[in-house]
Enzyme design. Structure first.
Site, mmCIF file in Angstrom:
data_model
loop_
_atom_site.group_PDB
_atom_site.id
_atom_site.type_symbol
_atom_site.label_atom_id
_atom_site.label_comp_id
_atom_site.label_asym_id
_atom_site.label_seq_id
_atom_site.Cartn_x
_atom_site.Cartn_y
_atom_site.Cartn_z
ATOM 1 C CE1 TYR A 45 -2.965 3.123 0.444
ATOM 2 C CE2 TYR A 45 -3.702 2.199 2.800
ATOM 3 C CZ TYR A 45 -3.777 3.195 1.803
ATOM 4 O OH TYR A 45 -4.516 4.108 1.890
ATOM 5 C CE LYS A 70 -6.156 1.764 -1.040
ATOM 6 N NZ LYS A 70 -5.887 3.114 -0.931
ATOM 7 C CB THR A 110 -2.902 6.136 -2.137
ATOM 8 O OG1 THR A 110 -3.571 5.020 -2.212
ATOM 9 C CG2 THR A 110 -3.736 7.151 -1.931
ATOM 10 N N GLY A 144 -5.413 4.766 -6.438
ATOM 11 C CA GLY A 144 -5.891 5.130 -5.136
ATOM 12 C C GLY A 144 -6.485 6.571 -5.164
ATOM 13 C CG ASP A 151 -11.845 7.702 -5.036
ATOM 14 O OD1 ASP A 151 -10.746 7.115 -5.152
ATOM 15 O OD2 ASP A 151 -12.600 7.978 -4.305
ATOM 16 C CD GLU A 152 -8.576 12.922 -5.832
ATOM 17 O OE1 GLU A 152 -9.075 11.931 -5.670
ATOM 18 O OE2 GLU A 152 -7.494 13.224 -5.294
ATOM 19 C CB ILE A 209 -8.546 0.707 -3.211
ATOM 20 C CG1 ILE A 209 -8.147 -0.578 -3.871
ATOM 21 C CG2 ILE A 209 -8.910 0.621 -1.987
ATOM 22 C CD1 ILE A 209 -7.275 -1.371 -2.911
#
Lengths: 309, 309, 309, 309
Positions: free
Chosen positions: A141, A171, A173, A196, A198-199, A213
């Site tokens: 992550y 993942k 992010t 990771g 969304d935008e 995710i």
């Protein structure tokens, strides 16, 4: 679908429900899981940062894994985050997850005290954790803004790919799309790279990302389903338009402390009350909550909710 | 093509040529400009960070603007960077550029001493600078890693769009794709958003980016031309493959101090010797230079050079 | 007192006076210099960060040096800051200062674009600047919070001590007391270490510091004179008490944007109006200004002003 | 001496001994405690950052508290660090310490995930933890470089002084001497301020600091005892000279990864082998260990060891 296959679709970064007295409230999870499945979500990420994972006791983290495990099915994966400042705790949680029928994968961020950006150090940590659940896929992550571990993930995947047989992917992010691209292309695409943020999902899709995710998948997965459909139909104007809708909602959410505090408040507005956040997260007062509702309303959020598919 | 139209294609972030004694060497610029034009490059960005602009005296900056101005033509724009810690100096350079036939636009980064992330403050600075060259398009140069100004650029464009009539857009050298997306969508796409990180150009294309300003466009613009062609032909595998080639070259370049020191050394290997860098940039020794050449060779860089179109 | 001797006492980090239209206002400087001398201040630091030095044009910086130079005398030194992102500009300003009767020393911070924390790089920059004013003492101005140059200064002094014959010492505006201690002890105490944070002067005194350059020496030097007297008389309770008074005033000042904006507003309250700050510094509105005055009043600031000795 | 009195003297920030297989090795603690007492050390800080506290499991942390508790006596205090990313874990460890005869105080750093610099948030965390051990003095452990919590500690003490009756003071491991001074002066000196950076102890003494917690007190407490004696005898030249000796040893220690890795290696050279460090800390290879020994030898470290009083 094999559970070792790559993830296709959206995994919700779930919130941890608390009672008003601050204890964990698992009674909500059946409804929560149903909601996600009804929305076409492909799984739940449990005890991650949205889930306040590292704010929980070890027993609480196990309890949540146990509460989500029964909802695993062929279209819905349960991924448990086991990361900790203490590799000893992470190993204990990994072993617990491995022994629990229904858990489909584990994930761990880098330990965020004494942050290291040396690949062999992070690989050693991952190897110890992944080795405690050898039959489960392990995801690194990557959350450097919180952990301080600013490695190039493709270097970790390359370095540890042999030593950690169950290393499934990452993942991701973070905003290093150069590195994300290198992860996706490594070894003929061996690794699963889960988006990771969304935008900016569309910025990952163009690199070949298939799974993600995210926090807002808890309430408006349909925006992202439509975004992905439009993108794959080469209708970029529509895809960008859905991404802009996502940006609008995310922007509102982030005005309310952060994605967990704001996100949990939004969750309540959707009808699933996950209760307060735990210290050092702080909670919105009534005025802030009202303003959030109003801003979401103006952004058409509740119309979206009424049209989930 | 109107010079106030948006920029379509690649603008090279040019290096400033120095003699061995550290003085500016404009004698190379004719050959340099020819090279760029022969490669299909759409313009030159002068005195930017790749050009060591803020390491130069004001007179040196004017001299370079004057040396590049004659190469402006309908397919080749000259954009002069005028930013400074001192708004007084920036205004002087803007007025100089405005008086110089051939200069097509100016740009300015935020002043990087007392860094401010308040939009009205940056808007005030931009207004003063843009107002000193009112007939030229003005681009805000967003480079927060160097300036410390972490504004949302779409907020600046929105805030200053009326007050600065010649505000044309932004050179966006940052990884906030959410903000970049918002810039592109603002006011029906009024503003020109120029992509600033070569190694992730594809991540901007998916948002609708049409133009870019970059360092590696000095040597291998064809890689990016092919990338853009493949992208627009919906051949994403090829587009990603060209982007990966770009990543490979950029990765090598960045191993050699930074994009200016490494880039200038690569420039020399392509046959245009821009001389040393100025303090506080330091120069490669012979061993490092040899290693750079070898790594580029292994990456197929010289084959690329031999096939510029 | 020889002007090459170490500095004993307080040097005011002067503000640059502006007219309301933003142009430099040197007409105030005679009164300003008299005030400082009457308060027992040992000199003026011109064009530093409090003086908005890098926000000025080169001509404005020269003008200010020229305006202060006549006030040099055996008890009052004029130190001109010449630092710039451009070593070319810094050298020009150094040469100008060197040619100006009355200038007692120059200083330069590290260039704050492409910040380097490599000692040889900073030494090279300093050597070029100091070499442009070889007959004047040169002080390295250590201000890493603004420049990003986080070297250990004692390593710079050691490295460059021979190569820069006029290297006199350092204006130390940072909180690394381990390094400051090492600077003071180096070569039997060869170098002059000038303390740069008024609110923690006592923490430098215990290491042997004799001189300081600071913003609040513009208005309340007597607090620091008393502090130093009490300290040297081994009356630590009193010394701490004066330091706490300094902390109280500094804390109020820093609430108003920063030490320059807040400091310039306080200066006006003391009767010397230095006018507005230049972009990107912003100015206080009337409400903030009124609040500042009230808070200072409550802190006994105006009683202090009435008892300057 | 009452155990609620302020601490006078040096508290060793102890290392956690491990066996070669990575399990905790409490068998060394009797000898370790004897060494500290023989050197005049006033107590042990257990499970802090030097003790790799947050890298341990909860059971390991309890085991160490239990192993040190028996060595508490009227001249030797045992302070247990209970901080965690999880307030739930911190409360559990606090309650454990409170139930353990011999534990004299607890301490907690701020939770370092979702770092907050809001005083009420940190006060709430502290209140929950301190409230789990109400009969023990509670120290806030200020370590912003690791936690990201950059509050002004005097504001926390002021804010929480009433709500947390057992709030005894702060272990201050930061360089904000303005804030430290304000902590010391607050409420007539109610709070105990323990100095946390060995190499700048003298800068705290001048503010009135009486106690300190540090890593090098494990091996060379006599240097600091002499420093404090000289300081209190107003022999500043000697005090500075002892501080410079401390700086020399600390500088060597910090070359070897950090104070824990380097410190644990030095500990082994003093005859108490605390074994390896835990992931993500990495251990020195034989070459580095040999170099460390040589550099310490050149610095006279082993002569110091031979003269402990």
């Amino acid at each position: 679908m094999s559970k070792t296959a790559k993830i296709n679709g959206l995994i919700a970064a779930t919130f941890t429900p608390f009672h008003e007295d601050g204890t964990v409230n698992t009674s909500i999870i059946p409804e929560y899981a149903e909601r996600l499945k009804a929305g076409g979500v492909a799984g739940a990420f449990v005890n991650g940062s949205s889930g306040e994972g590292v704010l929980l006791s070890n027993d609480e983290r196990k309890l949540l894994a146990e509460a989500w495990a029964p909802y695993s099915d062929e279209n819905f994966r349960i991924i448990v985050h086991v990361g900790s400042t203490s590799v000893a705790i992470a190993k204990e949680l990994a072993a617990h997850a491995a022994a629990l029928p229904g858990i489909d994968a584990i994930a761990s961020m880098a330990p965020n005290f004494f942050p290291s950006s040396e690949v062999p150090v992070i690989a050693d940590y991952c190897q110890q954790v992944a080795g405690s659940a050898p039959q489960l896929p392990f995801y690194y992550y990557h959350l450097p803004a919180a952990t301080g571990t600013y490695i190039k993930v493709h270097e970790l995947l390359q370095y540890a790919g042999h030593a950690i047989p169950n290393l499934a992917g990452v993942k991701y992010t973070h905003v290093d799309f150069m590195d994300m691209h290198q992860c996706l292309q490594l070894d003929g695409g061996r690794f699963d790279v889960l988006h990771g943020h969304d935008e900016i999902l569309i910025n990952g899709l163009v690199l070949g990302v298939k799974g993600a995710i995210g926090t807002t998948f808890n309430f408006i997965p349909q925006v992202y389903h439509r975004l992905m459909e439009a993108y794959h139909a080469n209708d970029l104007d529509s895809a960008r338009s859905y991404q802009m809708k996502s940006i609008e909602i995310v922007s509102i959410m982030l005005r309310y402390v952060n994605a967990i505090v704001g996100g949990k408040a939004i969750m309540k507005l959707t009808g699933i009350d996950c209760g307060p956040c735990r210290t050092p997260l702080r909670n919105l007062d009534a005025a802030a909550f009202g303003l959030l509702e109003q801003q979401l309303s103006e952004a058409g959020f509740f119309e979206l909710l009424a049209n989930p598919n």
